[in-house]
Design an enzyme around this catalytic site. Sequence first.
Site, PDB file in Angstrom:
ATOM      1  N   GLY A  52     -57.589  37.176 -18.336  1.00  0.00           N
ATOM      2  CA  GLY A  52     -58.288  36.106 -19.045  1.00  0.00           C
ATOM      3  C   GLY A  52     -57.921  34.746 -18.491  1.00  0.00           C
ATOM      4  O   GLY A  52     -57.694  33.803 -19.247  1.00  0.00           O
ATOM      5  N   HIS A  53     -57.864  34.657 -17.165  1.00  0.00           N
ATOM      6  CA  HIS A  53     -57.540  33.391 -16.519  1.00  0.00           C
ATOM      7  C   HIS A  53     -57.962  33.428 -15.048  1.00  0.00           C
ATOM      8  O   HIS A  53     -58.357  34.458 -14.533  1.00  0.00           O
ATOM      9  CB  HIS A  53     -56.044  33.083 -16.630  1.00  0.00           C
ATOM     10  CG  HIS A  53     -55.172  34.061 -15.916  1.00  0.00           C
ATOM     11  ND1 HIS A  53     -54.658  35.180 -16.531  1.00  0.00           N
ATOM     12  CD2 HIS A  53     -54.727  34.103 -14.634  1.00  0.00           C
ATOM     13  CE1 HIS A  53     -53.938  35.859 -15.657  1.00  0.00           C
ATOM     14  NE2 HIS A  53     -53.966  35.232 -14.487  1.00  0.00           N
ATOM     15  N   SER A  54     -57.830  32.270 -14.430  1.00  0.00           N
ATOM     16  CA  SER A  54     -58.059  32.107 -12.997  1.00  0.00           C
ATOM     17  C   SER A  54     -56.882  31.317 -12.443  1.00  0.00           C
ATOM     18  O   SER A  54     -56.166  30.660 -13.197  1.00  0.00           O
ATOM     19  CB  SER A  54     -59.365  31.353 -12.769  1.00  0.00           C
ATOM     20  OG  SER A  54     -59.564  31.089 -11.402  1.00  0.00           O
ATOM     21  N   ARG A  99     -60.302  36.655 -13.889  1.00  0.00           N
ATOM     22  CA  ARG A  99     -59.993  38.079 -13.964  1.00  0.00           C
ATOM     23  C   ARG A  99     -59.693  38.493 -15.395  1.00  0.00           C
ATOM     24  O   ARG A  99     -59.079  37.745 -16.153  1.00  0.00           O
ATOM     25  CB  ARG A  99     -58.816  38.433 -13.053  1.00  0.00           C
ATOM     26  CG  ARG A  99     -57.422  38.221 -13.576  1.00  0.00           C
ATOM     27  CD  ARG A  99     -56.675  36.940 -13.222  1.00  0.00           C
ATOM     28  NE  ARG A  99     -57.177  36.125 -12.182  1.00  0.00           N
ATOM     29  CZ  ARG A  99     -56.727  36.103 -10.931  1.00  0.00           C
ATOM     30  NH1 ARG A  99     -55.702  36.823 -10.597  1.00  0.00           N
ATOM     31  NH2 ARG A  99     -57.250  35.308 -10.039  1.00  0.00           N
ATOM     32  N   ILE A 124     -55.927  28.448 -15.001  1.00  0.00           N
ATOM     33  CA  ILE A 124     -57.043  27.970 -15.824  1.00  0.00           C
ATOM     34  C   ILE A 124     -57.262  29.067 -16.851  1.00  0.00           C
ATOM     35  O   ILE A 124     -57.685  30.173 -16.514  1.00  0.00           O
ATOM     36  CB  ILE A 124     -58.320  27.727 -14.997  1.00  0.00           C
ATOM     37  CG1 ILE A 124     -58.065  26.692 -13.907  1.00  0.00           C
ATOM     38  CG2 ILE A 124     -59.464  27.286 -15.915  1.00  0.00           C
ATOM     39  CD1 ILE A 124     -59.233  26.491 -12.957  1.00  0.00           C
TER      40      ILE A 124
END
Length: 135
Positions: A52-54, A99, A124
């Site tokens: 749940g982030h980049s 992802r 992020i």
Amino acid sequence: MRTNLNDIQLLHIPVIEDTRGNLGVIQKGFLPFDFKRVYYLFDVPSNAFRGGHSHIHQHEIIIALSGSFEVVLQNGTDKKAFLLNKPNLGLHVPTGIWRELQNFSSGSVCLVLASDVFDEADYIRDYDAFLESVK
């Protein structure tokens, strides 16, 4: 600049086969980056989501050491899913890719090789902020 989903690679990790058990080898020069951090996820409930982030700068290799799970990757426009279920396959996730990891099987272990040490400023974590960053 938007990262192309074609930049995502499945890497075949070299395996030394032996009747006593196989040995997977990752050493300097094999990965598209030098890794500085290794971490792993385990005991993840089957209905839980991870990721749940980049990342802004960091690259990662994601490996299913045991069991299976799905990695869903997005670049803000396109989406692609990978089922990881073999310890000799590593999924290279470059920068600028959102992802999410899901559908963990019982007993699964997810190993991650990261190009840098943990730095919260490199993450992020808000999807709308991610979409703004890739415009």
